[in-house]
Design a protein around this motif. Structure first.
Motif, mmCIF file in Angstrom:
data_model
loop_
_atom_site.group_PDB
_atom_site.id
_atom_site.type_symbol
_atom_site.label_atom_id
_atom_site.label_comp_id
_atom_site.label_asym_id
_atom_site.label_seq_id
_atom_site.Cartn_x
_atom_site.Cartn_y
_atom_site.Cartn_z
ATOM 1 N N GLN A 39 0.842 -1.190 0.000
ATOM 2 C CA GLN A 39 0.000 0.000 0.000
ATOM 3 C C GLN A 39 0.881 1.245 0.000
ATOM 4 O OE1 GLN A 39 -3.517 0.639 0.546
ATOM 5 N NE2 GLN A 39 -4.353 -1.263 1.400
ATOM 6 N N THR A 40 0.275 2.386 -0.292
ATOM 7 C CA THR A 40 0.923 3.685 -0.125
ATOM 8 C C THR A 40 0.056 4.522 0.807
ATOM 9 O OG1 THR A 40 -0.214 4.626 -2.047
ATOM 10 C CG2 THR A 40 1.955 3.635 -2.420
ATOM 11 N N GLY A 41 0.681 5.462 1.488
ATOM 12 C CA GLY A 41 -0.091 6.293 2.402
ATOM 13 C C GLY A 41 0.748 7.398 3.006
ATOM 14 N N TYR A 42 0.213 7.981 4.080
ATOM 15 C CA TYR A 42 0.883 9.098 4.766
ATOM 16 C C TYR A 42 0.819 8.827 6.263
ATOM 17 C CZ TYR A 42 2.672 13.871 4.996
ATOM 18 O OH TYR A 42 3.472 14.980 5.155
ATOM 19 N N ILE A 43 1.955 8.988 6.952
ATOM 20 C CA ILE A 43 2.037 8.668 8.373
ATOM 21 C C ILE A 43 1.281 9.716 9.188
ATOM 22 C CG2 ILE A 43 3.573 8.357 10.349
ATOM 23 C CD1 ILE A 43 5.696 7.383 8.367
ATOM 24 N N MET A 44 0.257 9.262 9.921
ATOM 25 C CA MET A 44 -0.529 10.151 10.765
ATOM 26 C C MET A 44 0.052 10.254 12.176
ATOM 27 S SD MET A 44 -2.750 11.255 8.700
ATOM 28 C CE MET A 44 -3.687 12.184 9.898
ATOM 29 N N SER A 100 10.328 5.295 1.708
ATOM 30 C CA SER A 100 9.766 6.605 1.379
ATOM 31 C C SER A 100 8.858 6.499 0.158
ATOM 32 C CB SER A 100 10.902 7.598 1.097
ATOM 33 O OG SER A 100 10.386 8.869 0.785
ATOM 34 N N GLY A 101 7.769 7.282 0.162
ATOM 35 C CA GLY A 101 6.821 7.257 -0.950
ATOM 36 C C GLY A 101 6.481 8.659 -1.424
ATOM 37 N N TYR A 107 13.740 4.836 13.315
ATOM 38 C CA TYR A 107 13.356 3.950 12.215
ATOM 39 C C TYR A 107 13.099 4.757 10.940
ATOM 40 C CZ TYR A 107 10.834 0.342 9.598
ATOM 41 O OH TYR A 107 10.446 -0.551 8.636
ATOM 42 N N LEU A 108 12.339 5.838 11.053
ATOM 43 C CA LEU A 108 12.016 6.659 9.879
ATOM 44 C C LEU A 108 13.232 7.447 9.404
ATOM 45 C CD1 LEU A 108 8.517 8.016 10.989
ATOM 46 C CD2 LEU A 108 9.002 6.075 9.489
ATOM 47 N N MET A 109 13.987 7.987 10.354
ATOM 48 C CA MET A 109 15.144 8.807 10.030
ATOM 49 C C MET A 109 16.182 8.027 9.219
ATOM 50 S SD MET A 109 17.555 10.698 12.864
ATOM 51 C CE MET A 109 16.141 11.019 13.898
ATOM 52 N N GLU A 110 16.435 6.796 9.639
ATOM 53 C CA GLU A 110 17.445 5.974 8.963
ATOM 54 C C GLU A 110 17.031 5.607 7.549
ATOM 55 O OE1 GLU A 110 17.813 2.736 11.650
ATOM 56 O OE2 GLU A 110 19.357 3.716 12.894
ATOM 57 N N ARG A 111 15.744 5.635 7.268
ATOM 58 C CA ARG A 111 15.234 5.254 5.942
ATOM 59 C C ARG A 111 14.813 6.463 5.117
ATOM 60 N NH1 ARG A 111 14.684 1.670 9.708
ATOM 61 N NH2 ARG A 111 14.782 -0.574 9.260
ATOM 62 N N ARG A 168 9.754 10.644 5.443
ATOM 63 C CA ARG A 168 9.239 11.885 6.049
ATOM 64 C C ARG A 168 7.759 11.693 6.401
ATOM 65 N NH1 ARG A 168 13.199 15.579 4.089
ATOM 66 N NH2 ARG A 168 15.156 14.486 4.494
ATOM 67 N N GLY A 169 6.876 11.927 5.433
ATOM 68 C CA GLY A 169 5.447 11.746 5.668
ATOM 69 C C GLY A 169 4.867 10.663 4.772
ATOM 70 N N ALA A 170 5.077 10.830 3.448
ATOM 71 C CA ALA A 170 4.569 9.842 2.486
ATOM 72 C C ALA A 170 5.398 8.563 2.560
ATOM 73 C CB ALA A 170 4.610 10.431 1.078
ATOM 74 N N VAL A 171 4.722 7.424 2.389
ATOM 75 C CA VAL A 171 5.403 6.151 2.603
ATOM 76 C C VAL A 171 4.798 5.063 1.715
ATOM 77 C CG1 VAL A 171 3.841 5.471 4.484
ATOM 78 C CG2 VAL A 171 6.171 4.577 4.457
#
Length: 793
Positions: A5-10, A140-141, A112-116, A119-122
């Motif tokens: 899936q694709t999405g945005y981290i809430m 990242s997406g 976890y997010l920083m190393e990859r 940002r927001g989209a994933v």
């Protein structure tokens, strides 16, 4: 079965579940909000403890050589734990041996997010079970969310401390939930016999319609906090999360700051976003901001509005509901007009801070800096318990007071980011240069000489800074980061993307403040001082060069110089552009000579004031600072003067604007002043004599000195106490209105009649200081003008 899936981290969360760490991301997809749990989770930090300090085997803990060094150039180890509890135990074990720990406070979900570089989209793939993805992988997406935004506002009974209603306005709907003994015929309104049933229905409504973003005005510190307290009192689980989880509403004790964590949803407060976005208002009350931006306002306002709200709830339900929903509508329109949600999303897309984090300059800096630091082979420094050493402030020179024609304002474009970029100001570069020079890097308070070194050095030498600092240009990270952001901003400007351009500007300008703040792990007195003191030097050099070219510098402030030229009016623009070009060439040559540097410093001819006024310090002959007025492009501008200040009356503001309109157009002001004072003393201007000032703390905390607005607040609450009514000002941070009668300070609340006004007070304290700041240039004073008027009567 695995699904992509694709999405945005809430929202993002870390906690121990059954003895092991669980990292969870709530992600908005095109059709729903889901819970995503990555595979192979652990929490990690670094230490300078040697490998033989640790036992051979520690269950669920790995101690690894990682190839990264600390800012003292010592090798570090990575300590990776399978739970947060284990990490805390390992930190305590290491500190017991008097070794240092690094980055131990970086939350596992953030790392976890920083190393990859997420940002927001994933994009993510995982094993799906209902709304939950496990064993997931995230990268990242480029997903663009279609937010479902709810503007929320509650109304309460002040006298009973109970919930009366909850209003919600979305893109397509307006709905009110109201506590009432009777069901009434009011459109878009649901009625409930008590608070408990209203709150339970509200929770179900959240779950059914699934909003992404909740917006409001002081929405966390008042609305959500009140709802949370009522839920607790009534034994209701506040299950407002996207998948039925409870929210968490918390405060920072003694600081008046409130935070809301709602799994899968985000709460954004309008007041906070305005301040973070650099929007300035005399008052940040909803009524004041909406009047300014929308030419619309609350249906009821003033200190006693709670009484009218309760009356409407009892007697005129349709008007009560309209009032509640109007507040929601105003907030929604303000957010839309200023694109506040898009601005917040853009900050997240640039920095990776959580969507709910409206401030977070330090977090934004670290999110951008830490991955680059690790890639270069280093870990961030340990937190240091040391006294804060403030850096010198921005450059401000005493002004040359007077009335002028054709004042040119030259501004350095993004001065502090440009200094970082040009002079290699950077935490790692300072540390490496200090290490090579044999300095003890753990000593933050260097007593080295206070001046920058200006001896010529070749391109391989460290760049001299201030307070004894120097910067190794070969390892500097921050200049390259600023360069990337500066180029991105130029691209955004070229593409007409104003929000992106502005968001980048906010981020770049925050770097100086971060490096000068001891709440940042990279803080060092040498860093911030090397920025501000270099700024002083550049402004002084530019001033000197301008004056050598025949210009007169009458004022300077932070990144600007105010200049007059001796030339005909029609040549001012040409001469200004010519002077600007000469200074930029001079800066380019000087940077090369100073340390073989390429200059990113750029002076711009920003503004031409055809008429300009620089006052003296009141009661003195010395020129003031940060206070002036002028006309540019036919519009009057006031900075720091009464017309631009919230603590002066509307009377004073109007008087100053109208007076300067005459002065700047060379018209005699005497008749105007006489007429204005006559209108004042005959009561024609009574509606404009009200002072409004905010309490900085509860009135009970004022003891040594009692300012006028505090006296007014005390009078109001004293009267309410006598009438057995709830106190209005015992919480602080509220605006108080008052005026002066012959008897002294008199509170003013909406609907009060104004009487027995002490007009002499307003002439002496509001009119005379404004007029007498400019009239001496004409050989006049208020006293002379009014005395002459009396003689003619």
């Amino acid at each position: 079965m695995f699904e992509e899936q694709t999405g945005y981290i809430m929202s993002r969360h870390s906690k121990d579940v059954q003895g092991g760490l669980e990292i969870t991301f709530y992600i908005k997809t095109e059709s729903e909000t889901v819970r995503v749990i990555p595979e192979r989770q652990s929490s990690s930090f670094f230490t300078n403890a040697p490998l033989d300090y640790f036992p051979n085997e520690i269950r669920d803990v790995e101690v690894l050589e990682c190839g990264l060094r600390d800012f003292n150039n010592d090798a570090t180890l990575m300590v990776r734990s399978r739970s947060l509890l284990l990490q805390q135990q390992m930190i305590a074990f290491i500190q017991k041996g008097e070794y240092l720990v690094y980055e131990e406070d970086v939350k596992p979900h953030d790392r976890y997010l920083m190393e990859r570089n997420i940002r927001g989209a994933v994009r993510f793939i995982g094993k799906r079970d209902g709304n939950t993805f496990t064993e997931a992988k995230l990268i990242s997406g480029d997903f663009t969310p279609d937010w479902k935004v709810w503007s929320l506002d509650i109304e309460t009974s002040v006298s009973r401390n109970e919930l009366l209603s909850v209003g919600i306005v979305s893109q397509n709907n307006k709905i009110a939930f109201v506590v009432s003994d009777t069901v009434q015929d009011v459109p878009n309104t649901y009625f409930f016999p008590d608070e408990q049933r209203l709150l339970l229905a509200l929770i179900k409504f959240f779950k059914r319609h699934n909003p992404d973003i909740i917006i409001g005005w002081n929405v966390i510190g008042f609305d959500l906090l009140f709802l949370d307290k009522r839920c607790k009192l009534l034994g209701i689980k506040p299950a407002f999360g996207a998948l039925g989880e409870a929210w968490s509403i918390r405060s920072v004790e003694g600081k008046g700051k409130y935070f809301a964590t709602i799994p899968g949803r985000v709460v954004l407060d309008g007041i906070t976003l305005l301040k973070v976005g650099g929007f300035h208002f005399d008052s940040y009350s909803l009524n004041s901001v909406s009047k300014s931006l929308l030419d619309d306002g609350k249906l009821i306002h003033g200190g006693d509005r709670w009484q009218e709200i309760e009356r409407l709830h009892s007697e005129e339900m349709d008007k009560f509901v309209a009032y509640n929903l109007q507040d929601c509508e105003l907030v929604k329109r303000i957010f839309e007009k200023l694109d506040l949600i898009e601005l917040q999303k853009t900050r997240i897309d640039l920095t990776g801070i959580p969507l709910e984090q409206t401030g977070g300059s330090v977090a934004a800096f670290e999110n951008l800096y830490l991955p680059r630091l690790h890639k270069a082979g280093w870990v961030a420094p340990a937190w240091r318990d040391e006294p804060f050493v403030p850096s010198p402030g921005g450059f401000v020179m005493s002004s040359v007071p007077g009335l002028y024609k054709n004042v040119l304002v030259f501004d350095f474009k993004s001065l502090y980011p440009s200094i970082i970029r040009t002079f290699y100001i950077d935490p790692l570069a300072r540390a490496v240069a200090s290490h090579l020079a044999g300095k003890d890097l753990s000593n933050v308070n260097s007593d080295v000489d206070q001046e920058g070194v200006e001896d010529h050095v070749d391109d391989d030498c460290p760049v001299p800074g201030y307070l004894g600092a120097s910067y190794d240009r070969s390892v500097a990270i921050l200049p390259a980061l600023v360069s990337e952001l500066a180029q991105a901003r130029e691209n955004a400007k070229r593409d007409g993307n104003e929000i992106l351009s502005y968001a980048i500007k906010i981020i770049m300008n925050s770097f100086y403040g971060v490096l000068g703040s001891n709440v940042c792990r990279f803080y060092h007195a040498e860093l911030a001082s090397s920025i501000t003191m270099r700024g002083h030097e550049l402004l002084n050099r530019s001033k000197k060069w301008m004056e050598e070219k025949g210009a007169k510098v009458i004022y300077g402030d932070t990144d600007s110089l105010f200049v007059t030229l001796s030339c005909p009016d029609e040549e001012v623009h040409e001469r200004g552009n010519e002077l600007c070009g000469l200074i930029n060439e001079g800066l380019k040559d000087w940077c090369k000579e100073f340390a073989g540097l390429e200059s990113y410093l750029e002076l711009e001819f920003e503004t031409l004031y055809t008429r300009f006024y620089m006052p003296t310090i009141r009661g003195q002959e010395e020129g003031s600072k940060k206070r002036y007025a002028g006309i540019t492009n036919g519009e009057m501008v006031f900075k720091g003067l009464e017309a631009a200040r919230s603590d002066w009356t509307p009377l004073a503001k109007r008087f100053q604007k109208e007076l300067f309109e005459l002065v700047f157009h060379d018209q005699d002001p005497r008749e105007y002043i006489q007429t204005f004072v006559s209108d004042l003393t005959t009561g024609k201007l009574d509606a404009e004599i009200i002072y409004t000032k905010q309490l900085s703390r509860p009135i009970s905390q004022y003891s040594k000195t009692i300012p006028p607005h505090v006296r007014a607040a005390m009078m109001i609450d004293s009267k309410r106490e006598e009438l057995n009514q709830p106190l209005e000002y015992n919480q602080g941070r509220k605006f108080v209105s008052f005026y002066y009668q012959h008897s002294g300070v008199t509170p003013f609340e909406s609907g009060d009649a104004i009487s027995n006004v002490d007009y002499d007070h307003y002439i002496e304290k509001q009119i005379t200081p404004i007029a007498d700041s400019v009239l001496p240039f004409f050989g006049l004073s208020v006293t002379k003008i009014l005395t002459k008027q009396i003689e003619l009567l």
